[in-house]
Motif scaffolding. Structure first.
Motif, PDB file in Angstrom:
ATOM      1  N   GLU A  90     -18.984  -0.623  -3.020  1.00 47.59           N
ATOM      2  CA  GLU A  90     -20.337  -1.083  -3.322  1.00 47.59           C
ATOM      3  C   GLU A  90     -20.631  -2.441  -2.676  1.00 47.59           C
ATOM      4  O   GLU A  90     -21.753  -2.695  -2.225  1.00 47.59           O
ATOM      5  CB  GLU A  90     -20.537  -1.157  -4.841  1.00 47.59           C
ATOM      6  N   ARG A  91     -19.623  -3.284  -2.596  1.00 50.76           N
ATOM      7  CA  ARG A  91     -19.827  -4.603  -1.978  1.00 50.76           C
ATOM      8  C   ARG A  91     -19.899  -4.505  -0.462  1.00 50.76           C
ATOM      9  O   ARG A  91     -20.496  -5.364   0.197  1.00 50.76           O
ATOM     10  CB  ARG A  91     -18.671  -5.557  -2.329  1.00 50.76           C
ATOM     11  N   HIS A  92     -19.271  -3.489   0.113  1.00 49.14           N
ATOM     12  CA  HIS A  92     -19.179  -3.401   1.572  1.00 49.14           C
ATOM     13  C   HIS A  92     -19.584  -2.005   2.039  1.00 49.14           C
ATOM     14  O   HIS A  92     -18.722  -1.183   2.391  1.00 49.14           O
ATOM     15  CB  HIS A  92     -17.745  -3.709   2.026  1.00 49.14           C
ATOM     16  N   PRO A  93     -20.881  -1.735   2.066  1.00 51.13           N
ATOM     17  CA  PRO A  93     -21.332  -0.378   2.411  1.00 51.13           C
ATOM     18  C   PRO A  93     -21.002   0.030   3.841  1.00 51.13           C
ATOM     19  O   PRO A  93     -21.003   1.222   4.152  1.00 51.13           O
ATOM     20  CB  PRO A  93     -22.858  -0.456   2.201  1.00 51.13           C
ATOM     21  N   GLY A  94     -20.658  -0.918   4.708  1.00 50.55           N
ATOM     22  CA  GLY A  94     -20.292  -0.562   6.074  1.00 50.55           C
ATOM     23  C   GLY A  94     -18.827  -0.239   6.264  1.00 50.55           C
ATOM     24  O   GLY A  94     -18.383   0.052   7.383  1.00 50.55           O
ATOM     25  N   THR A  95     -18.060  -0.284   5.184  1.00 54.12           N
ATOM     26  CA  THR A  95     -16.610  -0.055   5.281  1.00 54.12           C
ATOM     27  C   THR A  95     -16.202   1.094   4.377  1.00 54.12           C
ATOM     28  O   THR A  95     -16.606   1.147   3.218  1.00 54.12           O
ATOM     29  CB  THR A  95     -15.844  -1.334   4.873  1.00 54.12           C
ATOM     30  N   ARG A  96     -15.408   1.995   4.935  1.00 53.05           N
ATOM     31  CA  ARG A  96     -14.934   3.120   4.119  1.00 53.05           C
ATOM     32  C   ARG A  96     -13.498   2.840   3.663  1.00 53.05           C
ATOM     33  O   ARG A  96     -12.601   2.665   4.482  1.00 53.05           O
ATOM     34  CB  ARG A  96     -14.959   4.402   4.948  1.00 53.05           C
ATOM     35  N   PHE A  97     -13.346   2.789   2.339  1.00 51.04           N
ATOM     36  CA  PHE A  97     -12.025   2.552   1.758  1.00 51.04           C
ATOM     37  C   PHE A  97     -11.460   3.882   1.271  1.00 51.04           C
ATOM     38  O   PHE A  97     -12.110   4.585   0.501  1.00 51.04           O
ATOM     39  CB  PHE A  97     -12.123   1.588   0.565  1.00 51.04           C
ATOM     40  N   THR A  98     -10.266   4.248   1.738  1.00 45.89           N
ATOM     41  CA  THR A  98      -9.665   5.517   1.312  1.00 45.89           C
ATOM     42  C   THR A  98      -8.321   5.259   0.642  1.00 45.89           C
ATOM     43  O   THR A  98      -7.455   4.564   1.172  1.00 45.89           O
ATOM     44  CB  THR A  98      -9.465   6.464   2.516  1.00 45.89           C
ATOM     45  N   LEU A  99      -8.150   5.845  -0.535  1.00 47.40           N
ATOM     46  CA  LEU A  99      -6.900   5.702  -1.284  1.00 47.40           C
ATOM     47  C   LEU A  99      -5.926   6.767  -0.827  1.00 47.40           C
ATOM     48  O   LEU A  99      -6.219   7.961  -0.876  1.00 47.40           O
ATOM     49  CB  LEU A  99      -7.167   5.832  -2.786  1.00 47.40           C
ATOM     50  N   GLN A 100      -4.756   6.336  -0.404  1.00 47.47           N
ATOM     51  CA  GLN A 100      -3.716   7.239   0.061  1.00 47.47           C
ATOM     52  C   GLN A 100      -2.741   7.548  -1.082  1.00 47.47           C
ATOM     53  O   GLN A 100      -2.718   6.844  -2.082  1.00 47.47           O
ATOM     54  CB  GLN A 100      -2.961   6.579   1.222  1.00 47.47           C
ATOM     55  N   PRO A 101      -1.910   8.581  -0.919  1.00 49.85           N
ATOM     56  CA  PRO A 101      -0.904   8.856  -1.956  1.00 49.85           C
ATOM     57  C   PRO A 101       0.103   7.706  -2.062  1.00 49.85           C
ATOM     58  O   PRO A 101       0.336   6.983  -1.080  1.00 49.85           O
ATOM     59  CB  PRO A 101      -0.195  10.118  -1.434  1.00 49.85           C
ATOM     60  N   ALA A 102       0.660   7.543  -3.235  1.00 49.61           N
ATOM     61  CA  ALA A 102       1.698   6.540  -3.433  1.00 49.61           C
ATOM     62  C   ALA A 102       2.880   6.831  -2.508  1.00 49.61           C
ATOM     63  O   ALA A 102       3.256   7.995  -2.324  1.00 49.61           O
ATOM     64  CB  ALA A 102       2.156   6.541  -4.889  1.00 49.61           C
ATOM     65  N   VAL A 103       3.460   5.782  -1.923  1.00 53.87           N
ATOM     66  CA  VAL A 103       4.537   6.017  -0.938  1.00 53.87           C
ATOM     67  C   VAL A 103       5.721   6.760  -1.531  1.00 53.87           C
ATOM     68  O   VAL A 103       6.450   7.429  -0.820  1.00 53.87           O
ATOM     69  CB  VAL A 103       5.083   4.720  -0.292  1.00 53.87           C
ATOM     70  N   GLY A 104       5.931   6.625  -2.839  1.00 55.17           N
ATOM     71  CA  GLY A 104       7.080   7.290  -3.449  1.00 55.17           C
ATOM     72  C   GLY A 104       7.013   8.802  -3.384  1.00 55.17           C
ATOM     73  O   GLY A 104       8.022   9.475  -3.623  1.00 55.17           O
ATOM     74  N   GLU A 105       5.829   9.328  -3.090  1.00 56.47           N
ATOM     75  CA  GLU A 105       5.692  10.781  -2.985  1.00 56.47           C
ATOM     76  C   GLU A 105       5.916  11.267  -1.558  1.00 56.47           C
ATOM     77  O   GLU A 105       6.015  12.465  -1.327  1.00 56.47           O
ATOM     78  CB  GLU A 105       4.290  11.186  -3.450  1.00 56.47           C
ATOM     79  N   ALA A 106       6.006  10.357  -0.603  1.00 54.25           N
ATOM     80  CA  ALA A 106       6.168  10.770   0.793  1.00 54.25           C
ATOM     81  C   ALA A 106       7.560  11.339   1.004  1.00 54.25           C
ATOM     82  O   ALA A 106       8.548  10.738   0.560  1.00 54.25           O
ATOM     83  CB  ALA A 106       5.940   9.574   1.726  1.00 54.25           C
ATOM     84  N   PRO A 107       7.678  12.463   1.695  1.00 49.57           N
ATOM     85  CA  PRO A 107       8.993  13.089   1.871  1.00 49.57           C
ATOM     86  C   PRO A 107      10.019  12.161   2.519  1.00 49.57           C
ATOM     87  O   PRO A 107      11.198  12.191   2.142  1.00 49.57           O
ATOM     88  CB  PRO A 107       8.709  14.286   2.793  1.00 49.57           C
ATOM     89  N   GLU A 108       9.565  11.337   3.473  1.00 48.18           N
ATOM     90  CA  GLU A 108      10.550  10.459   4.114  1.00 48.18           C
ATOM     91  C   GLU A 108      11.054   9.381   3.166  1.00 48.18           C
ATOM     92  O   GLU A 108      12.199   8.933   3.273  1.00 48.18           O
ATOM     93  CB  GLU A 108       9.996   9.831   5.402  1.00 48.18           C
ATOM     94  N   VAL A 109      10.208   8.987   2.207  1.00 44.51           N
ATOM     95  CA  VAL A 109      10.647   7.974   1.246  1.00 44.51           C
ATOM     96  C   VAL A 109      11.601   8.605   0.230  1.00 44.51           C
ATOM     97  O   VAL A 109      12.612   8.007  -0.137  1.00 44.51           O
ATOM     98  CB  VAL A 109       9.445   7.313   0.547  1.00 44.51           C
TER      99      VAL A 109
END
Lengths: 123, 123
Positions: A90-109
């Motif tokens: 809402e503060r920055h309508p020109g920027t898209r913020f995307t939430l990624q999965p927590a790193v602990g769920e990544a197969p390499e981690v």
């Protein structure tokens, strides 16, 4: 398009707690030199997520990925972070913020944690 | 000598939170078939560290490595775990319990977190 990345960790009172996360940030910067990388914290340490998001938006980032450096997207990640990202959007309508999965769920981690645990057993 | 390994995670109310840790346990078991591996939790989930330690000692383990599946050895790991291990050592004089570094400090885990975060940025 200018890209940013926020590595979002819990934070702790002891500043040494952040050292592994600073190492993660350094490695990501080396791997992705065109991306603005910031480390942010849920509590105890600065910057917080809102400040890091404001900074990257002010620097001109149009895309900001938020990666929780958590093992498992536990209570506060699931409850708190979406609201924080909504406020940033809402503060920055020109920027898209995307939430990624927590790193602990990544197969390499997961594989790396298993390797580190097996290493603890010695030969 | 019979060896055991306790993978010690925080725990959460949502049972799905434990899935990555169960994957870590499965991978360690596959890599180290001669070792008794247990997943234990600080809170909300069972078994706790004391119960897992009791179980491995009763099963005949003479050496049990305890690996905190934490990113950074934060407050409760540093404050709570040594006391829990001391209590286990007193209950089981024939078993040596050794506390390992938190997995989040292992170089391969730091590298894996950086790789996962960089992957979030896409190409």
């Amino acid at each position: 398009m200018s890209r940013g990345l926020i590595l979002f960790a819990h934070g702790a009172r002891d500043p040494r707690w952040a050292e592994p996360f600073e190492a993660v940030a350094a490695q990501v910067r080396a791997a992705r030199p065109g991306v603005a990388v910031r480390l942010a914290f849920l509590e105890f340490m600065a910057p917080d997520l809102a400040s890091a998001g404001d900074e990257l938006a002010a620097a001109g980032c149009t895309e900001v990925a938020v990666v929780p450096l958590f093992l498992g997207a536990g209570g506060h990640v699931r409850r708190d972070v979406p609201g924080l990202l909504q406020a940033l959007a809402e503060r920055h309508p020109g920027t898209r913020f995307t939430l990624q999965p927590a790193v602990g769920e990544a197969p390499e981690v997961v594989a790396a944690m298993a390797a580190a645990a097996a290493r603890a057993l010695g030969t």
